[in-house]
Structures are given as C-alpha cells and as structure tokens.
Design a protein around this motif. Structure first.
Motif, PDB file in Angstrom:
ATOM      1  N   LYS A  60      38.745  62.605   5.523  1.00  0.00           N
ATOM      2  CA  LYS A  60      39.038  63.938   6.041  1.00  0.00           C
ATOM      3  C   LYS A  60      38.171  64.286   7.253  1.00  0.00           C
ATOM      4  O   LYS A  60      38.677  64.777   8.261  1.00  0.00           O
ATOM      5  CB  LYS A  60      38.828  64.974   4.940  1.00  0.00           C
ATOM      6  CG  LYS A  60      39.136  66.392   5.366  1.00  0.00           C
ATOM      7  CD  LYS A  60      38.937  67.365   4.226  1.00  0.00           C
ATOM      8  CE  LYS A  60      39.216  68.778   4.693  1.00  0.00           C
ATOM      9  NZ  LYS A  60      38.955  69.754   3.638  1.00  0.00           N
ATOM     10  N   GLU A  61      36.884  64.010   7.156  1.00  0.00           N
ATOM     11  CA  GLU A  61      35.944  64.446   8.190  1.00  0.00           C
ATOM     12  C   GLU A  61      35.806  63.456   9.342  1.00  0.00           C
ATOM     13  O   GLU A  61      35.612  63.858  10.486  1.00  0.00           O
ATOM     14  CB  GLU A  61      34.570  64.701   7.574  1.00  0.00           C
ATOM     15  CG  GLU A  61      34.589  65.836   6.573  1.00  0.00           C
ATOM     16  CD  GLU A  61      33.378  65.860   5.651  1.00  0.00           C
ATOM     17  OE1 GLU A  61      32.388  65.126   5.903  1.00  0.00           O
ATOM     18  OE2 GLU A  61      33.433  66.623   4.660  1.00  0.00           O
ATOM     19  N   ARG A  62      35.910  62.151   9.030  1.00  0.00           N
ATOM     20  CA  ARG A  62      35.632  61.138  10.058  1.00  0.00           C
ATOM     21  C   ARG A  62      36.842  60.260  10.364  1.00  0.00           C
ATOM     22  O   ARG A  62      36.766  59.363  11.195  1.00  0.00           O
ATOM     23  CB  ARG A  62      34.435  60.299   9.625  1.00  0.00           C
ATOM     24  CG  ARG A  62      33.184  61.196   9.487  1.00  0.00           C
ATOM     25  CD  ARG A  62      31.975  60.467   9.018  1.00  0.00           C
ATOM     26  NE  ARG A  62      31.454  59.602  10.057  1.00  0.00           N
ATOM     27  CZ  ARG A  62      30.403  58.817   9.881  1.00  0.00           C
ATOM     28  NH1 ARG A  62      29.754  58.794   8.742  1.00  0.00           N
ATOM     29  NH2 ARG A  62      29.978  58.038  10.870  1.00  0.00           N
TER      30      ARG A  62
END
Length: 168
Positions: A60-62
C-alpha cells in the motif's frame, strides 16, 4: 508481528504460526487436497514477509510486493482433518530482485514431515507491474535473514527436480 517491528534474525528457520486443516480442504481421499498445501505454505510465507516488512502495508505505502515465479512441492506424508501443522521457512538465497525459499510442513505436535515446497519469488514494482530491485532497507533485512538462515543445516530436498527414476 507488525510490519514496523524490528527483530534481529536468529540462526534458525522461520517458524510460522500453527495452523489447522480446514474441513473444506479435505478431498474425497480423506486427506488434505494438494491445492491446500500451497495455501498453507503461502500463509507461512506471508508471515515471513511481515517479518521482512514486505506485507500489505508495504504494498500500500511503497507499491512493492512479490510474485511466485516457480514452485516445487513434494507430498511426503498425508495430513488429515484435525492435524495441527507448522511450517518452517528457510530463506536460502537472495539477490537484488529474487528470493529463494524452502519450506517444510510438519505435524505441529508429532514433528514428522508431511511436505516441502521450494520457491523462487520475484520482487515487483506494483505500479509498473514489473520485476524491480528491493529498496535498500528491505534488501538489508533480506540479507540479514539469509545470513542467519545460512548458519543452519540445510534441509533434505533442496534443488530436487521432477523425473522418472533411471533404469539401471
């Protein structure tokens, strides 16, 4: 373990949580259907990926994840409904984009070996959906775990291939 946790790798294979064989996974032969061995192996890998901080938050973040490129499963002894299962995972080798793992599925209380799975996973850039190098911090953790696992005796069965027995 949360993806944000830091823990020094230990010189032993990763031990996944104990799992139970689910009733819908039993086939007409009365044992675990071959497809669900892979489900259980995959759940164990997901636990290891969390240790390496490559789980859902990483995606999700990276925008990174892994895809399995190759898998070789050996079915050695039947597992039945009610059998507790624990999977041990060795991170055998890694480079900038690949992870070579070996897993043993064992009866969690009696310790006997039921199956093994040897895998090659690819690190993916999920925006481009292409193989990509690990970010430096992830690569560092992968190298540390690989080094720790290399201090442990290698399990039997690594590098096996599928072939008919040779006739002498």
């Amino acid at each position: 373990m949360p993806e944000s946790a830091d823990k020094a790798p230990t010189p032993e294979p990763f031990r996944a949580s104990i799992m139970q064989v689910e009733p819908q996974w039993i086939d007409y032969n009365g044992h675990l259907n071959m497809a669900y061995y892979n489900v259980m192996f995959d759940r164990a890998i997901d636990e290891l990926w969390l240790e390496l901080r490559m789980g859902p938050a990483y995606k999700k973040e990276r925008h990174g994840s892994t895809f399995t490129a190759e898998c070789h499963v050996r079915y050695l002894r039947e597992i039945h409904l009610g059998d507790p299962v624990q999977i041990l995972v060795w991170l055998l080798e890694a480079d900038d984009k690949r992870l070579h793992t070996f897993e043993e599925m064992r009866h969690a209380t009696e310790g006997w070996l039921s199956a093994t799975s040897e895998n090659m996973s690819l690190h993916m850039d999920m925006k481009a959906r292409r193989v990509a190098a690990f970010p430096p911090d992830v690569r560092e953790r992968v190298v540390a775990v690989t080094k720790a696992h290399s201090a442990v005796a290698r399990p039997e069965g690594i590098g096996r291939n599928v072939a008919m027995p040779s006739k002498r």
